[in-house]
Design a protein around this motif. Sequence first.
Motif, PDB file in Angstrom:
ATOM      1  N   ILE A 134      -3.073   6.985 -10.218  1.00 48.02           N
ATOM      2  CA  ILE A 134      -3.452   7.357  -8.855  1.00 48.02           C
ATOM      3  C   ILE A 134      -4.760   6.676  -8.481  1.00 48.02           C
ATOM      4  N   GLU A 135      -4.746   5.948  -7.347  1.00 48.74           N
ATOM      5  CA  GLU A 135      -5.919   5.181  -6.892  1.00 48.74           C
ATOM      6  C   GLU A 135      -6.798   5.991  -5.949  1.00 48.74           C
ATOM      7  N   ASN A 136      -6.185   6.820  -5.120  1.00 50.74           N
ATOM      8  CA  ASN A 136      -6.898   7.664  -4.160  1.00 50.74           C
ATOM      9  C   ASN A 136      -6.194   9.014  -4.119  1.00 50.74           C
ATOM     10  N   LEU A 137      -6.968  10.065  -3.922  1.00 53.69           N
ATOM     11  CA  LEU A 137      -6.411  11.414  -3.977  1.00 53.69           C
ATOM     12  C   LEU A 137      -6.698  12.157  -2.677  1.00 53.69           C
TER      13      LEU A 137
ATOM     14  N   LYS B  33       0.861  -1.186   0.000  1.00 54.57           N
ATOM     15  CA  LYS B  33       0.000   0.000   0.000  1.00 54.57           C
ATOM     16  C   LYS B  33       0.898   1.237   0.000  1.00 54.57           C
ATOM     17  N   VAL B  34       0.958   1.890  -1.134  1.00 52.10           N
ATOM     18  CA  VAL B  34       1.915   2.986  -1.340  1.00 52.10           C
ATOM     19  C   VAL B  34       1.189   4.324  -1.309  1.00 52.10           C
TER      20      VAL B  34
ATOM     21  N   THR C 212       0.636   1.670  -9.224  1.00 53.64           N
ATOM     22  CA  THR C 212      -0.444   2.562  -8.793  1.00 53.64           C
ATOM     23  C   THR C 212      -0.212   2.919  -7.329  1.00 53.64           C
ATOM     24  N   TRP C 213      -0.784   4.056  -6.912  1.00 54.49           N
ATOM     25  CA  TRP C 213      -0.542   4.512  -5.548  1.00 54.49           C
ATOM     26  C   TRP C 213      -1.623   5.502  -5.115  1.00 54.49           C
ATOM     27  N   SER C 214      -1.714   5.714  -3.802  1.00 49.73           N
ATOM     28  CA  SER C 214      -2.493   6.818  -3.258  1.00 49.73           C
ATOM     29  C   SER C 214      -1.599   8.048  -3.248  1.00 49.73           C
ATOM     30  N   HIS C 215      -2.228   9.218  -3.388  1.00 49.97           N
ATOM     31  CA  HIS C 215      -1.429  10.407  -3.689  1.00 49.97           C
ATOM     32  C   HIS C 215      -1.959  11.617  -2.923  1.00 49.97           C
ATOM     33  N   ALA C 216      -1.072  12.249  -2.153  1.00 53.45           N
ATOM     34  CA  ALA C 216      -1.411  13.479  -1.439  1.00 53.45           C
ATOM     35  C   ALA C 216      -0.531  14.603  -1.967  1.00 53.45           C
TER      36      ALA C 216
ATOM     37  N   VAL D  23       3.875   4.772   8.231  1.00 49.79           N
ATOM     38  CA  VAL D  23       4.573   3.488   8.087  1.00 49.79           C
ATOM     39  C   VAL D  23       4.084   2.506   9.145  1.00 49.79           C
ATOM     40  N   GLU D  24       3.943   2.973  10.388  1.00 48.92           N
ATOM     41  CA  GLU D  24       3.481   2.109  11.479  1.00 48.92           C
ATOM     42  C   GLU D  24       2.072   1.578  11.230  1.00 48.92           C
ATOM     43  N   ASN D  25       1.311   2.290  10.415  1.00 53.77           N
ATOM     44  CA  ASN D  25      -0.055   1.866  10.110  1.00 53.77           C
ATOM     45  C   ASN D  25      -0.155   1.138   8.772  1.00 53.77           C
ATOM     46  N   GLY D  26       0.986   0.670   8.292  1.00 58.71           N
ATOM     47  CA  GLY D  26       0.951  -0.266   7.178  1.00 58.71           C
ATOM     48  C   GLY D  26       1.118   0.315   5.793  1.00 58.71           C
TER      49      GLY D  26
END
Length: 314
Positions: free
Chosen positions: A152-155, A59-60, A128-132, A82-85
């Motif tokens: 991008i999977e989530n924004l 999960k990136v 693919t990744w989530s992106h902020a 990171v601690e939350n996976g």
Amino acid sequence: MQKFFVLALMGILLFSCKPYENTKIRKNQITYEDFREKQRLYPTDDGLIKYIDEGKSEKVIVLLHGVPTSGWLYRKMIDLLVENGYRVIIPDMLGYGSSDSPEGFELYNAENHAKRLLGLMEFLGVETWSHAMHDAGGLWTWELMRMAPNKIENLIVFNTIMYEDGFYPPVRMKPGGMAKTAMWAYRNGVTTNTLLKNLFKQGLKENTLNSLDVEGYKKPLLEGKTEAMYYFFSQTCNELPDYSDVFENVTVPVTVMWGIHDTMLQWPPQETRAANALKVNPEDIHFIDEKHFIQETKAEEIAYKIIDFLGQTN
């Protein structure tokens, strides 16, 4: 006598306006030197890009800075994510932070920033990744989504640039000698403190930063990282690109986390237009009790909001 007055003036500019208010160092506070030691290296045709890559999860999440900041902006959020996976990737875009700052102008347009970011993710083997993104990082993100709409999977939208409405940059310059002189002053210590002090005054409800915090913003400037800033202040701020076509095609889950007291990037003037364009659910719009740099004072709050949002979408 004239030389004396010039030297005295420079001394006043250099030392009389420290860009931080708090001299107390926090327990276990990371230094900029330690942050840089964690960065890795990605070579591009335009120059070297430094980036953080922490965590081994599939999960990136990419955390993208704006102007005139760098990946340092997100230093307080890395461990918690990171601690939350999550695997956390934080680039210093070309011209910022620890990355190279080659001479050039169009090197720093949104299209080239997006191409280099896509290259980095390919280099890292991330499909693919989530992106902020924050601030001008939005422009580079919209360009990336135009080039590669399925990456991008989530924004996650922090205070970022979308429309002219609500966009009130602290600096607008015309290309040429005056702007180049201003960049020279920023990188040679003449007005570096003044720039940062004004930035934090406008960007935080209360400037509680200390010397270690500010070091990560100040050192890149003193190392000469002003080429990309020159493009942004003299080009982007005067001719904001139109990404309406990108917004229309956004189909991924979106959350907005916006420092509601921001004067540089204001949500209310674009609220209806932006929410409709991104098709974001009302419950996924979060107003943060801060100005522009929510990552500095609300890092834990927004990190947990990211975790909750991604937990619902996965």
